[in-house]
Design a protein around this motif. Structure first.
Motif, PDB file in Angstrom:
ATOM      1  N   ARG A  61       0.849  -1.205   0.000  1.00 46.65           N
ATOM      2  CA  ARG A  61       0.000   0.000   0.000  1.00 46.65           C
ATOM      3  C   ARG A  61       0.880   1.249   0.000  1.00 46.65           C
ATOM      4  NH1 ARG A  61      -5.135  -1.277   1.993  1.00 46.65           N
ATOM      5  NH2 ARG A  61      -5.515   0.786   2.790  1.00 46.65           N
ATOM      6  N   GLU A  62       1.929   1.210   0.848  1.00 36.70           N
ATOM      7  CA  GLU A  62       2.811   2.385   0.939  1.00 36.70           C
ATOM      8  C   GLU A  62       3.512   2.633  -0.393  1.00 36.70           C
ATOM      9  OE1 GLU A  62       5.263   1.808   4.390  1.00 36.70           O
ATOM     10  OE2 GLU A  62       3.472   1.910   5.660  1.00 36.70           O
ATOM     11  N   GLU A  63       3.919   1.539  -1.028  1.00 38.25           N
ATOM     12  CA  GLU A  63       4.609   1.664  -2.326  1.00 38.25           C
ATOM     13  C   GLU A  63       3.639   2.250  -3.363  1.00 38.25           C
ATOM     14  OE1 GLU A  63       5.937   1.056  -6.109  1.00 38.25           O
ATOM     15  OE2 GLU A  63       4.398  -0.350  -5.452  1.00 38.25           O
ATOM     16  N   MET A  64       2.397   1.795  -3.345  1.00 42.48           N
ATOM     17  CA  MET A  64       1.404   2.310  -4.309  1.00 42.48           C
ATOM     18  C   MET A  64       1.103   3.784  -4.037  1.00 42.48           C
ATOM     19  SD  MET A  64      -1.037  -0.987  -4.533  1.00 42.48           S
ATOM     20  CE  MET A  64      -2.198  -0.596  -5.792  1.00 42.48           C
ATOM     21  N   LEU A  65       0.951   4.122  -2.748  1.00 44.01           N
ATOM     22  CA  LEU A  65       0.661   5.520  -2.381  1.00 44.01           C
ATOM     23  C   LEU A  65       1.763   6.459  -2.845  1.00 44.01           C
ATOM     24  CD1 LEU A  65      -0.898   5.436   1.199  1.00 44.01           C
ATOM     25  CD2 LEU A  65      -1.797   6.643  -0.793  1.00 44.01           C
ATOM     26  N   SER A  66       3.013   5.973  -2.778  1.00 46.29           N
ATOM     27  CA  SER A  66       4.139   6.832  -3.157  1.00 46.29           C
ATOM     28  C   SER A  66       4.108   7.146  -4.658  1.00 46.29           C
ATOM     29  CB  SER A  66       5.469   6.149  -2.795  1.00 46.29           C
ATOM     30  OG  SER A  66       5.697   5.077  -3.675  1.00 46.29           O
ATOM     31  N   ARG A  67       3.337   6.371  -5.436  1.00 41.16           N
ATOM     32  CA  ARG A  67       3.259   6.603  -6.885  1.00 41.16           C
ATOM     33  C   ARG A  67       2.040   7.439  -7.288  1.00 41.16           C
ATOM     34  NH1 ARG A  67       2.399   2.108  -9.787  1.00 41.16           N
ATOM     35  NH2 ARG A  67       2.239   0.561  -8.150  1.00 41.16           N
ATOM     36  N   ILE A  68       1.291   7.947  -6.280  1.00 43.41           N
ATOM     37  CA  ILE A  68       0.082   8.725  -6.597  1.00 43.41           C
ATOM     38  C   ILE A  68       0.364  10.218  -6.397  1.00 43.41           C
ATOM     39  CG2 ILE A  68      -2.352   9.119  -6.040  1.00 43.41           C
ATOM     40  CD1 ILE A  68      -2.448   6.242  -4.955  1.00 43.41           C
ATOM     41  N   PRO A  69       0.404  10.996  -7.499  1.00 41.73           N
ATOM     42  CA  PRO A  69       0.712  12.429  -7.365  1.00 41.73           C
ATOM     43  C   PRO A  69      -0.236  13.152  -6.411  1.00 41.73           C
ATOM     44  CG  PRO A  69       0.953  11.760  -9.636  1.00 41.73           C
ATOM     45  CD  PRO A  69       0.370  10.569  -8.919  1.00 41.73           C
ATOM     46  N   LEU A  70      -1.511  12.797  -6.345  1.00 39.42           N
ATOM     47  CA  LEU A  70      -2.432  13.487  -5.427  1.00 39.42           C
ATOM     48  C   LEU A  70      -2.269  13.020  -3.974  1.00 39.42           C
ATOM     49  CD1 LEU A  70      -5.777  13.973  -7.442  1.00 39.42           C
ATOM     50  CD2 LEU A  70      -4.080  15.686  -6.833  1.00 39.42           C
ATOM     51  N   LYS A  71      -1.357  12.088  -3.740  1.00 43.33           N
ATOM     52  CA  LYS A  71      -0.911  11.696  -2.387  1.00 43.33           C
ATOM     53  C   LYS A  71      -2.016  11.130  -1.492  1.00 43.33           C
ATOM     54  CE  LYS A  71       3.377  12.589  -2.854  1.00 43.33           C
ATOM     55  NZ  LYS A  71       3.977  11.395  -3.428  1.00 43.33           N
ATOM     56  N   ARG A  72      -2.987  10.478  -2.079  1.00 37.35           N
ATOM     57  CA  ARG A  72      -3.998   9.795  -1.268  1.00 37.35           C
ATOM     58  C   ARG A  72      -4.648   8.709  -2.114  1.00 37.35           C
ATOM     59  NH1 ARG A  72      -9.283  11.045  -2.735  1.00 37.35           N
ATOM     60  NH2 ARG A  72      -9.562  12.975  -3.905  1.00 37.35           N
ATOM     61  N   MET A  73      -5.258   7.737  -1.432  1.00 35.75           N
ATOM     62  CA  MET A  73      -6.072   6.761  -2.151  1.00 35.75           C
ATOM     63  C   MET A  73      -7.355   7.458  -2.593  1.00 35.75           C
ATOM     64  SD  MET A  73      -5.881   3.340   0.174  1.00 35.75           S
ATOM     65  CE  MET A  73      -6.699   2.254  -0.990  1.00 35.75           C
ATOM     66  N   GLY A  74      -7.971   6.943  -3.662  1.00 32.52           N
ATOM     67  CA  GLY A  74      -9.274   7.466  -4.081  1.00 32.52           C
ATOM     68  C   GLY A  74     -10.368   6.931  -3.169  1.00 32.52           C
ATOM     69  N   THR A  75     -11.525   7.562  -3.242  1.00 30.59           N
ATOM     70  CA  THR A  75     -12.686   7.104  -2.464  1.00 30.59           C
ATOM     71  C   THR A  75     -13.773   6.652  -3.434  1.00 30.59           C
ATOM     72  OG1 THR A  75     -13.708   9.295  -2.537  1.00 30.59           O
ATOM     73  CG2 THR A  75     -12.208   8.856  -0.686  1.00 30.59           C
ATOM     74  N   PRO A  76     -14.728   5.855  -2.940  1.00 29.20           N
ATOM     75  CA  PRO A  76     -15.865   5.496  -3.802  1.00 29.20           C
ATOM     76  C   PRO A  76     -16.555   6.736  -4.371  1.00 29.20           C
ATOM     77  CG  PRO A  76     -15.822   4.066  -1.896  1.00 29.20           C
ATOM     78  CD  PRO A  76     -14.755   5.105  -1.665  1.00 29.20           C
ATOM     79  N   GLU A  77     -16.562   7.835  -3.611  1.00 30.80           N
ATOM     80  CA  GLU A  77     -17.213   9.077  -4.091  1.00 30.80           C
ATOM     81  C   GLU A  77     -16.462   9.654  -5.291  1.00 30.80           C
ATOM     82  OE1 GLU A  77     -16.455   8.456  -0.791  1.00 30.80           O
ATOM     83  OE2 GLU A  77     -18.526   7.833  -0.428  1.00 30.80           O
ATOM     84  N   ASP A  78     -15.121   9.507  -5.296  1.00 30.40           N
ATOM     85  CA  ASP A  78     -14.354   9.993  -6.455  1.00 30.40           C
ATOM     86  C   ASP A  78     -14.796   9.269  -7.726  1.00 30.40           C
ATOM     87  OD1 ASP A  78     -12.626  11.800  -5.088  1.00 30.40           O
ATOM     88  OD2 ASP A  78     -11.365  10.128  -4.430  1.00 30.40           O
ATOM     89  N   ILE A  79     -15.032   7.969  -7.606  1.00 33.46           N
ATOM     90  CA  ILE A  79     -15.447   7.193  -8.791  1.00 33.46           C
ATOM     91  C   ILE A  79     -16.910   7.486  -9.112  1.00 33.46           C
ATOM     92  CG2 ILE A  79     -15.615   4.869  -9.788  1.00 33.46           C
ATOM     93  CD1 ILE A  79     -12.730   5.889  -9.120  1.00 33.46           C
ATOM     94  N   ALA A  80     -17.708   7.684  -8.056  1.00 34.70           N
ATOM     95  CA  ALA A  80     -19.123   7.982  -8.275  1.00 34.70           C
ATOM     96  C   ALA A  80     -19.294   9.282  -9.062  1.00 34.70           C
ATOM     97  CB  ALA A  80     -19.848   8.067  -6.931  1.00 34.70           C
ATOM     98  N   GLY A  81     -18.443  10.282  -8.780  1.00 35.72           N
ATOM     99  CA  GLY A  81     -18.538  11.558  -9.503  1.00 35.72           C
ATOM    100  C   GLY A  81     -18.328  11.353 -11.004  1.00 35.72           C
ATOM    101  N   ALA A  82     -17.319  10.552 -11.350  1.00 34.24           N
ATOM    102  CA  ALA A  82     -17.052  10.275 -12.771  1.00 34.24           C
ATOM    103  C   ALA A  82     -18.216   9.494 -13.385  1.00 34.24           C
ATOM    104  CB  ALA A  82     -15.751   9.477 -12.893  1.00 34.24           C
ATOM    105  N   THR A  83     -18.822   8.615 -12.595  1.00 32.45           N
ATOM    106  CA  THR A  83     -19.925   7.795 -13.113  1.00 32.45           C
ATOM    107  C   THR A  83     -21.162   8.654 -13.356  1.00 32.45           C
ATOM    108  OG1 THR A  83     -19.027   6.029 -11.725  1.00 32.45           O
ATOM    109  CG2 THR A  83     -21.134   5.592 -12.776  1.00 32.45           C
ATOM    110  N   VAL A  84     -21.442   9.594 -12.443  1.00 34.71           N
ATOM    111  CA  VAL A  84     -22.572  10.516 -12.650  1.00 34.71           C
ATOM    112  C   VAL A  84     -22.344  11.297 -13.946  1.00 34.71           C
ATOM    113  CG1 VAL A  84     -23.704  12.609 -11.781  1.00 34.71           C
ATOM    114  CG2 VAL A  84     -23.222  10.717 -10.215  1.00 34.71           C
ATOM    115  N   PHE A  85     -21.124  11.767 -14.145  1.00 31.60           N
ATOM    116  CA  PHE A  85     -20.816  12.517 -15.379  1.00 31.60           C
ATOM    117  C   PHE A  85     -21.137  11.676 -16.625  1.00 31.60           C
ATOM    118  CE2 PHE A  85     -17.462  13.160 -18.675  1.00 31.60           C
ATOM    119  CZ  PHE A  85     -17.903  14.384 -19.158  1.00 31.60           C
ATOM    120  N   LEU A  86     -20.655  10.430 -16.640  1.00 33.11           N
ATOM    121  CA  LEU A  86     -20.857   9.596 -17.836  1.00 33.11           C
ATOM    122  C   LEU A  86     -22.305   9.152 -17.984  1.00 33.11           C
ATOM    123  CD1 LEU A  86     -17.570   7.465 -17.830  1.00 33.11           C
ATOM    124  CD2 LEU A  86     -18.195   9.307 -19.411  1.00 33.11           C
TER     125      LEU A  86
END
Ligand code: NAD
Length: 247
Positions: A201-226
């Motif tokens: 998890r730490e290794e994956m987090l270090s590769r995310i420029p926004l420095k956090r894991m996504g949330t279900p709400e982040d994906i839900a926003g994209a889904t509402v858009f589509l």
């Protein structure tokens, strides 16, 4: 209310990303049919949310890997809803391992649950959407379907397959005003990723420029858009929602 008067079917809506999409769709006024293998214990919360936003939610118990059960569920939706506008193929599983440790069953169950289920559901709803000359289908892929990931040959193959399905179906049905898109989430906080060991998890987090894991709400926003008319000129696309990880 971006989805007012629209009817949606969401698979894997009992928890995680699917539950996030369910809640966002209700807040946007959609009538939602939520499909999963078993009804979550806190289901009344979803019914209360629907009531607060002047809409309805119905639960459908079905296994997406079982064609007969899915057919019965979709027939129920089509008979009782008066028209289906949005399909979200979200249900998915992992059976991670190095390729020499992946059994035939681990391969087949991942492909059946993640990819074949979307084929069944698209085939079941597309004729109905073609007759109505409207529809939006969203397939939940993954960044690993684009880039690959060691230990996930079965899962990555299923998610890459969803991208091929999305792009080809989009071309088949565009003339009937049906849009088909995919979302490729990155590293999202759900029960699926809770299984990942702390070191990884730490290794994956270090590769995310926004420095956090996504949330279900982040994906839900994209889904509402589509799902909504905000994306009325978008089809055949893969929307990557990964905090910049693949950039
Ligand atoms: P999760 O394990 O928390 O939830 C999966 C949902 O799918 C649950 O509701 C489960 O009941 C349902 N489901 C699984 N098998 C099913 C079956 N045979 N029939 C009916 N329902 C079934 O996972 P999640 O993280 O919320 O993942 C949702 C989708 O997003 C999946 O397709 C997953 O591959 C994809 N995804 C997740 C991530 C992540 O980081 N969490 C990243 C990329 C893609």
């Amino acid at each position: 209310m971006l989805l007012k008067d629209k009817t949606a079917l969401i698979t894997g809506a009992s928890r995680g990303i699917g539950r996030g999409i369910l809640e966002s769709f209700l807040k946007q006024g959609a009538r939602v049919w939520a499909l999963a293998r078993s009804q979550p214990q806190d289901w009344t919360a979803a019914e209360e949310l629907a009531a607060q936003h002047g809409t309805q939610v119905r639960f459908l118990a079905a296994d997406v890997a079982d064609e007969a059960g899915l057919t019965a569920a979709v027939n129920q939706v089509l008979e009782q809803s008066g028209g289906l506008d949005i399909l979200v193929n979200n249900a998915g599983i992992t059976r991670d391992n190095f390729i020499f440790r992946i059994s035939n069953d681990d391969w087949e169950s991942v492909i059946r649950t993640n990819l074949t289920s979307a084929f069944y559901l698209c085939r079941l709803v597309v004729r109905h959407m073609m007759n109505r000359r409207t529809g939006s289908i969203i397939n939940m892929s993954s960044v690993v379907g684009i880039h690959g990931n060691a230990g996930q040959t079965n899962y990555s193959a299923s998610k890459a397959g969803l991208i091929g399905l999305t792009k080809s179906l989009a071309l088949e049905v565009a003339s009937r005003n049906i849009r088909v898109n995919a979302i490729a989430p990155g590293f999202i906080q759900t029960e699926m990723t809770d299984k990942i060991p702390e070191k990884n998890r730490e290794e994956m987090l270090s590769r995310i420029p926004l420095k956090r894991m996504g949330t279900p709400e982040d994906i839900a926003g994209a889904t509402v858009f589509l799902a909504s008319d905000l994306s009325s000129y978008v089809t055949g696309q893969v929307l990557v929602v990964d905090g910049g990880m693949g950039t």
